[in-house]
Design a protein around this motif. Structure first.
Motif, PDB file in Angstrom:
ATOM      1  N   PHE A   3      38.866  42.763  51.785  1.00 55.41           N
ATOM      2  CA  PHE A   3      39.617  42.209  50.651  1.00 55.41           C
ATOM      3  C   PHE A   3      41.065  42.667  50.789  1.00 55.41           C
ATOM      4  O   PHE A   3      41.347  43.866  50.711  1.00 55.41           O
ATOM      5  N   TYR A   5      39.823  24.810  34.569  1.00 54.33           N
ATOM      6  CA  TYR A   5      38.638  24.496  35.382  1.00 54.33           C
ATOM      7  C   TYR A   5      38.412  22.983  35.479  1.00 54.33           C
ATOM      8  O   TYR A   5      37.915  22.494  36.504  1.00 54.33           O
ATOM      9  N   GLY A  33      32.023  39.866  40.424  1.00 55.81           N
ATOM     10  CA  GLY A  33      32.535  41.125  39.887  1.00 55.81           C
ATOM     11  C   GLY A  33      31.377  41.928  39.300  1.00 55.81           C
ATOM     12  O   GLY A  33      30.212  41.590  39.486  1.00 55.81           O
ATOM     13  N   HIS A  74      42.336  28.004  29.387  1.00 58.38           N
ATOM     14  CA  HIS A  74      41.336  28.482  30.349  1.00 58.38           C
ATOM     15  C   HIS A  74      40.381  27.385  30.821  1.00 58.38           C
ATOM     16  O   HIS A  74      40.253  27.114  32.019  1.00 58.38           O
ATOM     17  N   HIS A 100      43.776  34.287  29.894  1.00 58.15           N
ATOM     18  CA  HIS A 100      43.884  34.992  31.174  1.00 58.15           C
ATOM     19  C   HIS A 100      42.520  34.867  31.855  1.00 58.15           C
ATOM     20  O   HIS A 100      41.901  33.826  31.774  1.00 58.15           O
ATOM     21  N   GLY A 101      42.019  35.937  32.459  1.00 59.83           N
ATOM     22  CA  GLY A 101      40.700  35.853  33.075  1.00 59.83           C
ATOM     23  C   GLY A 101      39.650  36.380  32.118  1.00 59.83           C
ATOM     24  O   GLY A 101      39.774  37.489  31.601  1.00 59.83           O
ATOM     25  N   GLN A 102      38.621  35.617  31.889  1.00 58.44           N
ATOM     26  CA  GLN A 102      37.602  36.071  30.943  1.00 58.44           C
ATOM     27  C   GLN A 102      36.709  37.152  31.552  1.00 58.44           C
ATOM     28  O   GLN A 102      36.169  37.996  30.844  1.00 58.44           O
ATOM     29  N   SER A 121      32.247  42.742  44.742  1.00 57.53           N
ATOM     30  CA  SER A 121      33.366  43.596  45.132  1.00 57.53           C
ATOM     31  C   SER A 121      32.850  45.013  45.278  1.00 57.53           C
ATOM     32  O   SER A 121      31.947  45.425  44.557  1.00 57.53           O
TER      33      SER A 121
HETATM   34  C1  LIG Z   1      36.851  39.739  43.568  1.00 62.73           C
HETATM   35  C2  LIG Z   1      37.789  38.844  42.815  1.00 62.73           C
HETATM   36  C3  LIG Z   1      38.909  38.390  43.475  1.00 62.73           C
HETATM   37  C4  LIG Z   1      39.833  37.565  42.813  1.00 62.73           C
HETATM   38  N1  LIG Z   1      40.942  37.167  43.472  1.00 62.73           N
HETATM   39  C5  LIG Z   1      41.853  36.425  42.818  1.00 62.73           C
HETATM   40  C6  LIG Z   1      43.047  36.030  43.433  1.00 62.73           C
HETATM   41  O1  LIG Z   1      43.300  36.350  44.586  1.00 62.73           O
HETATM   42  N2  LIG Z   1      43.926  35.300  42.725  1.00 62.73           N
HETATM   43  C7  LIG Z   1      43.705  34.910  41.444  1.00 62.73           C
HETATM   44  O2  LIG Z   1      44.547  34.229  40.852  1.00 62.73           O
HETATM   45  N3  LIG Z   1      42.554  35.258  40.833  1.00 62.73           N
HETATM   46  C8  LIG Z   1      41.661  36.011  41.476  1.00 62.73           C
HETATM   47  N4  LIG Z   1      40.531  36.394  40.845  1.00 62.73           N
HETATM   48  C9  LIG Z   1      40.330  35.913  39.485  1.00 62.73           C
HETATM   49  C10 LIG Z   1      39.396  34.741  39.432  1.00 62.73           C
HETATM   50  O3  LIG Z   1      39.482  33.854  40.488  1.00 62.73           O
HETATM   51  C11 LIG Z   1      39.557  33.944  38.153  1.00 62.73           C
HETATM   52  O4  LIG Z   1      40.706  33.128  38.203  1.00 62.73           O
HETATM   53  C12 LIG Z   1      39.660  34.818  36.976  1.00 62.73           C
HETATM   54  O5  LIG Z   1      38.621  35.761  37.032  1.00 62.73           O
HETATM   55  C13 LIG Z   1      39.607  33.961  35.733  1.00 62.73           C
HETATM   56  O6  LIG Z   1      38.439  33.243  35.687  1.00 62.73           O
HETATM   57  P1  LIG Z   1      37.259  33.606  34.709  1.00 62.73           P
HETATM   58  O7  LIG Z   1      37.842  33.468  33.345  1.00 62.73           O
HETATM   59  O8  LIG Z   1      36.230  32.603  35.062  1.00 62.73           O
HETATM   60  O9  LIG Z   1      36.878  35.021  35.011  1.00 62.73           O
HETATM   61  C14 LIG Z   1      39.603  37.197  41.475  1.00 62.73           C
HETATM   62  C15 LIG Z   1      38.450  37.653  40.812  1.00 62.73           C
HETATM   63  C16 LIG Z   1      37.551  38.481  41.468  1.00 62.73           C
HETATM   64  C17 LIG Z   1      36.320  38.940  40.726  1.00 62.73           C
END
Ligand SMILES: Cc1cc2nc3c(=O)[nH]c(=O)nc-3n(C[C@H](O)[C@H](O)[C@H](O)COP(=O)(O)O)c2cc1C
Length: 460
Positions: A10, A158, A247, A154, A336-338, A280
């Protein structure tokens, strides 16, 4: 027979990737990321260690949520400066034969047509060794960089991603027939115009006529990776992903995510084993327990809590500088990211002080972490693989190249002794390595495969 464990490295084309503050360590060479030699050395090292792939993360904005400022990020080199992930691949491909390269690209801000061509170009140049980590971007600054007033919501991100994939599949799978390129010197015909097709895509977000400008590459569609595990993220993974970076730091959570994504993939008519799973993982390994513990203490000492908090704020939307120490962190949907937003807000309630303590600690329980002798680490990895249904690990670095070099020199031989790690690369493109011989192209059942010309004719 026990499942072989696969390893991905990674990485990111920057100084501070995921564990911040460590670039100052005298052995850390991350500041050399601007040199081609850095990437060439890394690729050679990983191929010596028989790694499956080098996974290159990316973001297209800066982390400016923490304290409402980008200062922490800039000061600590937290993913800024950050160079393009794609451009280092050809140099690495030239010095390796098997290592695959999975690059991150966001579907939210740039259009699909040039991206599809870049991926095809890389698939040609690497002879079928590329993957694409599909992300939707979680940083507000990224939206501002592409002319938007605010973040795209968000779930809508998708929805855009789904249509982006459709356009790409049409270009990669449907535009050029397998027999289109004839290279007939006698007749002076390079390609048969009747076998090269427009895609004429008209959708909610994109209009693309085509044809694709690249001729078919070894895999056509690169191996599709995905990393978000929100409900919408899992749905996306189940539909499109051939490999998922899961994750989560405990066996139960990872097992549940894996089972859920595979269940959803099967419901969509896909072979669930065609979705490979890579949690990870952070590994610190030493020849002795004392050596491993000393390495851990050294890394812990340098870890920057400020940097980790700035990273967490950008990826989750929670700015802990705005909380009182004893205030509880409660989950709320953010744009942001959930997955990140849930990290410290599920299960036991925690105060801001407790979360800050956890964030500042190596192996805080939010991703797999193991530290010990080769035997101890191998025992742990075997257990995680067997108990979660994962296929391998996405290995984060603390120190470059030491983290990967230690794993390759100390751990890999132990795994090989146990019959849990390959001793040579099987031949063929990346997808064949994941799915088996003869499977260089998308398998039937994958949504991209329906755009193949032969499939379309058969259905008609
Ligand atoms: C191991 C891992 C690597 C990720 N790498 C990236 C990345 O390089 N760039 C990015 O914008 N998001 C990255 N993310 C975030 C996800 O791709 C995703 O966009 C973020 O978790 C939001 O989505 P969710 O709401 O479905 O979690 C990563 C997440 C994980 C768990």
């Amino acid at each position: 027979m026990a499942k072989e464990i696969r390893l991905n490295a990674f990485e990111m084309n920057c100084v501070g990737h995921g564990t911040h503050g460590l670039w100052v360590h005298p052995e850390n060479t991350r500041h050399r990321y601007t040199e081609l030699a850095y990437w060439i050395e890394l690729a050679r090292l990983l191929e010596r260690g028989l790694f499956d792939a080098l996974f290159i993360a990316d973001v297209i904005g800066t982390y400016d949520v923490y304290k409402g400022s980008r200062d922490t990020a800039v000061r600590e080199a937290l993913q800024i400066p950050n160079n393009d992930p794609f451009l280092v691949v050809p140099a690495m491909a030239a010095v390796t034969e098997h290592l695959a390269f999975a690059c991150t690209f966001s579907t939210t801000y740039e259009p699909p047509f040039p991206h599809a061509r870049r991926m095809s170009t890389l698939d040609h140049l690497t002879n079928g060794r590329v993957g694409w980590n599909v992300v939707t971007s979680y940083l507000p600054n990224a939206a501002a960089n592409f002319g938007l007033d605010g973040m795209v919501k968000h779930d809508e991100r998708y929805a855009i991603a789904d249509e982006f994939m459709e356009v790409c599949y049409k270009l990669w799978e449907g535009s050029w027939e397998d027999e289109a390129v004839v290279r007939d010197r006698e007749r002076g015909v390079y390609a048969d115009p009747a076998k090269v097709h427009e895609i004429a895509h008209v959708g909610k977000y994109f209009r693309v006529l085509g044809p694709h400008l690249s001729e078919p590459s070894p895999q056509r569609t690169p191996v599709i990776y995905q990393a978000g595990t929100s409900a919408r993220g899992r749905e996306f993974a189940a539909r499109h992903a051939e490999a998922v970076f899961v994750g989560g730091g405990n066996v139960e959570g990872v097992r549940e995510s894996i089972a859920d994504i595979r269940r959803q993939a099967a419901a969509l008519g896909r072979d669930p084993q065609h979705v490979k799973m890579f949690p990870s993982c952070q590994i610190i390994v030493g020849r002795t327990r004392a050596e491993a513990d000393a390495k851990r203490a050294e890394i812990q000492r340098l870890l920057s809590v400020e940097g980790m908090l700035a990273h967490y704020a950008g990826s989750s939307g929670f700015d802990l500088s705005r909380y009182q120490p004893e205030e509880y962190l409660e989950y709320r949907d953010t744009d942001h990211g959930q997955t990140s937003a849930r990290r410290y807000t599920q299960g036991k309630r925690r105060t801001a002080r407790e979360v800050i303590e956890a964030i500042g600690k190596l192996g805080d329980g939010t991703l797999f972490f193991t530290c010990g002798t080769p035997e101890e680490v191998a025992d742990t990895l075997e257990r995680w693989i067997d108990e979660t249904g994962a296929d391998g690990f996405n290995l984060s670095q603390h120190l470059t190249p030491r983290t990967f070099a230690d794993v390759i020199d100390l751990l890999v031989p132990e795994l090989q002794r146990r019959g849990r790690y390959r001793t040579s690369y099987p031949p063929g493109p990346y997808r064949e390595r994941l799915l088996g011989p003869g499977q260089a192209r998308l398998p039937t059942g994958h949504p991209g495969a329906v755009y193949r010309r032969a499939a379309a004719v058969a259905v008609a």
